[in-house]
Design an enzyme around this catalytic site. Structure first.
Site, mmCIF file in Angstrom:
data_model
loop_
_atom_site.group_PDB
_atom_site.id
_atom_site.type_symbol
_atom_site.label_atom_id
_atom_site.label_comp_id
_atom_site.label_asym_id
_atom_site.label_seq_id
_atom_site.Cartn_x
_atom_site.Cartn_y
_atom_site.Cartn_z
ATOM 1 N N HIS A 145 0.829 -1.193 0.000
ATOM 2 C CA HIS A 145 0.000 0.000 0.000
ATOM 3 C C HIS A 145 0.870 1.251 0.000
ATOM 4 O O HIS A 145 2.036 1.214 0.364
ATOM 5 C CB HIS A 145 -0.958 0.012 1.199
ATOM 6 C CG HIS A 145 -0.291 -0.128 2.539
ATOM 7 N ND1 HIS A 145 0.247 -1.317 2.989
ATOM 8 C CD2 HIS A 145 -0.071 0.772 3.527
ATOM 9 C CE1 HIS A 145 0.750 -1.151 4.207
ATOM 10 N NE2 HIS A 145 0.577 0.115 4.545
ATOM 11 N N HIS A 147 1.155 5.253 1.286
ATOM 12 C CA HIS A 147 0.674 6.288 2.203
ATOM 13 C C HIS A 147 0.725 7.643 1.504
ATOM 14 O O HIS A 147 1.731 7.978 0.867
ATOM 15 C CB HIS A 147 1.561 6.371 3.446
ATOM 16 C CG HIS A 147 1.553 5.147 4.297
ATOM 17 N ND1 HIS A 147 0.832 5.056 5.468
ATOM 18 C CD2 HIS A 147 2.201 3.955 4.160
ATOM 19 C CE1 HIS A 147 1.031 3.861 6.016
ATOM 20 N NE2 HIS A 147 1.856 3.178 5.239
#
Length: 204
Positions: A145, A147
């Site tokens: 993922h 940020h």
């Protein structure tokens, strides 16, 4: 070791509903689980216990900002700052280096859209893009993922920003490092050439 385990558990919990409430407010909605070509839901290795996969399947709640066929963007439940967001691929890959380039490209293509919206909503004019890849780099949820972290001047978010950076010494050690990295790239480059996707390695 105990402090490290406690920190990792706190970070892990930050991606879950902190109050354990099973009722979903109107701002929360489940996402459709990634499916195979026949429309059947399949669980790959690691997806059963993956927090992000549970969010994608609608088994855990999240504050959803954006969603398309490949990616989901949510607010981090324990943000570093106001507006801290995550871009998550709907397919499960444990780390960035295990993620196909096409998926990485899809994730990165959302950065301008999401970051501009987050900056406008938070009144910021700057942001960090961050990937924690591997445990030593601080990765806790092993589903890759990105940020997006909105920033304000003098917010002192990163202690490393106060560390004085020194210029790179272009000495033998640096040259050896360059040679070592280029040697590691040769195999990848040759593989890409065989697939018609090659690039040219830079030479001195």
């Amino acid at each position: 070791m105990e402090d490290r385990a406690r920190r990792r558990l706190a970070l892990f919990s930050s991606h879950l509903n902190p109050h354990g409430d099973t009722s979903l407010p109107s701002c929360l909605s489940p996402s459709a689980c990634a499916s195979d070509d026949n429309g059947h839901k399949e669980l790959r290795n690691g997806e059963n216990d993956c927090v992000f996969c549970k969010i994608i399947r609608g088994q855990a709640s999240a504050l959803k900002l954006y969603e398309d066929d490949e990616c989901l963007c949510i607010l981090d439940m324990f943000p570093l700052c106001h507006g801290h967001s995550l871009i998550i691929p709907k397919s499960h890959y444990p780390s960035l280096d295990a993620t196909p380039p096409s998926i990485i490209g899809s994730m990165c293509s959302k950065v301008p859209l999401i970051s501009n919206a987050v900056m406008k909503a938070t009144g910021c004019d700057s942001f960090n893009v961050l990937v924690n890849n591997g445990a030593a780099a601080g990765q806790v949820i092993f589903h890759t993922h990105i940020h997006i972290i909105p920033r304000n001047a003098h917010d002192c978010l990163w202690t490393s920003e106060s560390i004085r950076r020194r210029p790179l010494k272009q000495d033998q050690e640096a040259s050896q490092l360059v040679d070592s990295i280029r040697e590691s790239l040769v195999f990848v480059n040759n593989y890409a050439d065989r697939k018609g996707q090659g690039s040219t390695l830079v030479a001195n």
